[in-house]
Design an enzyme around this catalytic site. Structure first.
Site, PDB file in Angstrom:
ATOM      1  N   MET A 171       0.761  -1.334  -0.061  1.00 27.30           N
ATOM      2  CA  MET A 171       0.038   0.024  -0.047  1.00 27.30           C
ATOM      3  C   MET A 171       0.929   1.557   0.139  1.00 27.30           C
ATOM      4  SD  MET A 171      -2.686  -1.130   0.160  1.00 27.30           S
ATOM      5  CE  MET A 171      -4.106  -0.509   0.125  1.00 27.30           C
ATOM      6  N   LEU A 225       5.970   2.552  -4.546  1.00 27.18           N
ATOM      7  CA  LEU A 225       7.635   2.813  -4.576  1.00 27.18           C
ATOM      8  C   LEU A 225       7.840   4.278  -5.691  1.00 27.18           C
ATOM      9  CD1 LEU A 225       7.752  -0.442  -5.768  1.00 27.18           C
ATOM     10  CD2 LEU A 225       8.559   0.051  -3.118  1.00 27.18           C
ATOM     11  N   ASN A 279       1.114  -5.203 -10.224  1.00 27.78           N
ATOM     12  CA  ASN A 279       0.532  -5.140  -8.762  1.00 27.78           C
ATOM     13  C   ASN A 279      -0.631  -5.762  -9.214  1.00 27.78           C
ATOM     14  OD1 ASN A 279      -0.406  -3.125  -6.107  1.00 27.78           O
ATOM     15  ND2 ASN A 279      -1.577  -1.983  -8.178  1.00 27.78           N
ATOM     16  N   HIS A 310      -4.943  -4.472  -7.865  1.00 28.37           N
ATOM     17  CA  HIS A 310      -5.199  -3.667  -8.081  1.00 28.37           C
ATOM     18  C   HIS A 310      -6.573  -3.364  -8.012  1.00 28.37           C
ATOM     19  CE1 HIS A 310      -6.232   0.788  -6.950  1.00 28.37           C
ATOM     20  NE2 HIS A 310      -6.697   0.918  -7.500  1.00 28.37           N
TER      21      HIS A 310
HETATM   22  C1  GAR Z   1      -6.513  -6.430  -2.379  1.00 21.76           C
HETATM   23  O1  GAR Z   1      -7.170  -6.190  -2.417  1.00 21.76           O
HETATM   24  C2  GAR Z   1      -5.418  -5.291  -2.999  1.00 21.76           C
HETATM   25  O2  GAR Z   1      -5.669  -5.343  -4.791  1.00 21.76           O
HETATM   26  C3  GAR Z   1      -5.485  -4.519  -2.935  1.00 21.76           C
HETATM   27  O3  GAR Z   1      -5.505  -4.378  -1.184  1.00 21.76           O
HETATM   28  C4  GAR Z   1      -5.809  -5.336  -1.299  1.00 21.76           C
HETATM   29  C5  GAR Z   1      -4.635  -6.253  -0.467  1.00 21.76           C
HETATM   30  O4  GAR Z   1      -5.690  -7.612   0.278  1.00 21.76           O
HETATM   31  N1  GAR Z   1      -4.906  -3.305  -3.329  1.00 21.76           N
HETATM   32  C6  GAR Z   1      -4.398  -2.046  -3.228  1.00 21.76           C
HETATM   33  O5  GAR Z   1      -5.338  -1.666  -2.876  1.00 21.76           O
HETATM   34  C7  GAR Z   1      -3.362  -1.950  -4.173  1.00 21.76           C
HETATM   35  N2  GAR Z   1      -4.199  -0.224  -4.354  1.00 21.76           N
HETATM   36  P1  GAR Z   1      -4.285  -8.891   0.361  1.00 21.76           P
HETATM   37  O6  GAR Z   1      -3.383  -8.314   2.105  1.00 21.76           O
HETATM   38  O7  GAR Z   1      -5.565 -10.150   1.470  1.00 21.76           O
HETATM   39  O8  GAR Z   1      -4.169  -9.647  -0.669  1.00 21.76           O
END
Ligand code: GAR
Length: 210
Positions: free
Chosen positions: A90, A93, A107, A109
């Site tokens: 989150m 970079l 990534n 998203h």
């Molecule tokens: C996931 O839904 C991913 O897509 C999102 O965080 C969550 C992590 O879940 N990522 C973002 O929002 C990036 N901008 P996890 O830790 O259970 O894999």
């Protein structure tokens, strides 16, 4: 030899787990290290259970984000990482690290990019009143969730109630399939940028045996 993968996480790590249970367990890739900006990330515990080396790179332990990212880049390099997967990482970079790993970071998203980049995509999509939502796997460039798209999958209907937990469950179901699929494609050498349009990603058809 399987592709050497480094995964970066910030929290729960359910996408990391999906990678461990599929492409890593199957030997399609080897997750050689899992890094986090957050020492409390549950994803680090998942890595420990899977016997994967871990590293913590909290921004507060460094003089600047640039220094932190340089240390992270060195660590990934020391592990011979060929592909970096941001799986719920989150933090942005810094451009220097993105350039150092150019074309080798992907990534996941939880929105249909370019709609709703950033940190609260699900809430923002629900507030906007969209009727179709989805998930994107993309290459990381120097912008915010703006790199070329590798895979996208949509779902509908979006529940009318603002039930974020229900939407997150649906998003995760898709993510846990889509991210391993993208890693599989990269590992098979089937993903490349269209030389005629650097925004477009070409996914080659499977040849026999893939
Ligand atoms: C996931 O839904 C991913 O897509 C999102 O965080 C969550 C992590 O879940 N990522 C973002 O929002 C990036 N901008 P996890 O830790 O259970 O894999």
């Amino acid at each position: 030899m399987s592709l050497r993968v480094g995964v970066l996480v910030s929290g729960e790590g359910s996408n990391l787990q999906a990678l461990i249970d599929t492409v890593h367990s199957e030997g399609v890739v080897e997750i050689v290290c899992v890094g986090s900006n957050n020492p409390e990330a549950h994803g680090l515990e998942r890595a420990r259970e899977a016997g994967i080396e871990r590293g913590v790179f909290a921004a507060s332990d460094y003089g600047s984000r640039e220094e932190r990212d340089a240390a992270l880049g060195d660590w990934l390099e020391q592990h011979g990482v060929e592909l970096v997967v941001l799986a719920g990482f989150m933090e942005l970079l810094r451009p220097q690290l993105v350039r150092r790993l150019a074309g080798r970071i992907i990534n996941i998203h939880p929105s249909l990019l370019p709609a709703f980049p950033g940190v609260h995509p699900i809430e923002e999509a629900l507030d906007y009143g969209v009727q179709v939502m989805g998930v994107t796997v993309h290459f990381v460039d120097e912008g915010v969730d703006s790199g070329p798209i590798i895979l996208q999958e949509a779902f509908d209907p979006v529940p009318y109630s603002r039930d974020i937990a229900a939407v997150e469950r649906r998003v995760h179901e898709i993510e846990h399939r889509l991210l391993p699929q993208a890693v599989r494609l990269v590992a098979a050498g089937r993903v490349r940028i269209d030389p005629a349009n650097p925004r477009r990603v070409i996914v080659e058809e499977a040849s026999d045996g893939d």
